[in-house]
Scaffold this motif. Structure first.
Motif, short mmCIF file in Angstrom:
data_model
loop_
_atom_site.label_atom_id
_atom_site.label_comp_id
_atom_site.label_asym_id
_atom_site.label_seq_id
_atom_site.Cartn_x
_atom_site.Cartn_y
_atom_site.Cartn_z
N HIS A 148 9.66 3.50 123.22
CA HIS A 148 10.13 3.27 124.59
C HIS A 148 9.48 4.26 125.55
CE1 HIS A 148 12.75 2.25 127.91
NE2 HIS A 148 13.08 3.54 128.01
N HIS B 29 5.94 3.24 126.24
CA HIS B 29 5.88 2.09 127.15
C HIS B 29 6.13 2.53 128.59
CE1 HIS B 29 5.27 -1.34 124.55
NE2 HIS B 29 6.16 -0.85 123.70
N VAL B 30 7.08 3.41 128.78
CA VAL B 30 7.40 3.89 130.13
C VAL B 30 6.22 4.66 130.72
CG1 VAL B 30 8.85 5.51 131.43
CG2 VAL B 30 9.89 3.95 129.77
N ARG B 31 5.61 5.50 129.90
CA ARG B 31 4.53 6.35 130.40
C ARG B 31 3.22 5.58 130.60
NH1 ARG B 31 3.40 12.31 130.08
NH2 ARG B 31 1.21 12.40 130.56
N PHE B 32 2.87 4.74 129.65
CA PHE B 32 1.55 4.09 129.70
C PHE B 32 1.62 2.58 129.99
CE2 PHE B 32 1.04 7.74 126.81
CZ PHE B 32 0.12 8.45 127.56
N GLY B 33 2.78 2.07 130.18
CA GLY B 33 2.91 0.67 130.58
C GLY B 33 2.95 -0.20 129.41
#
Length: 124
Positions: free
Chosen positions: A117, A120-124
């Motif tokens: 998660h 995903h938040v940091r790199f999309g």
């Protein structure tokens, strides 16, 4: 290349395993398993009578630890042949052996999901 009428020398890069090992039997599998890590002991010099396979092992293992399976793969020799040559070097004091690190422990699934998660938040 040979000239017309001249016979080409017969040669082969293939050397039978029993020639490399001197016809000796395989060492105990417990002493050097596939995942045993090996390296050349520091401040050791290659034996003067070392064959091409031992020289190759020396070059491979001088830079750090490799597993027995990796040494065999680089030598393109059966694992038994590599184990026998490594056993010889160990008995002569040229080789340091180390057991393979333990298998990774199972990580908690929740931690992996949190890491995923976060990625995903940091790199999309």
């Amino acid at each position: 290349m040979t000239a017309r009428g001249e016979e080409e020398a017969v040669s082969s890069g293939f050397v039978r395993s029993y020639v490399i090992t001197g016809g000796r039997g395989l060492p105990d599998a417990d002493a050097l398993s596939l995942v045993t890590l090996v390296t050349i002991a520091p401040d050791r010099e290659m034996p003067a009578q070392a064959g091409p396979e031992v020289r190759a092992i020396w070059d491979l293992c001088s830079g750090g630890y490799l597993s027995v399976a990796e040494v065999a793969g680089h030598l393109q020799q059966p694992v038994g042949v590599a184990r026998l040559l490594l056993q010889d070097l160990a008995e002569q004091g040229h080789l340091i052996r180390r057991k393979a690190p333990p298998a990774a422990q199972l990580v908690d699934r929740k931690i992996l999901e949190e890491v995923l998660h976060g990625l995903h938040v940091r790199f999309g």
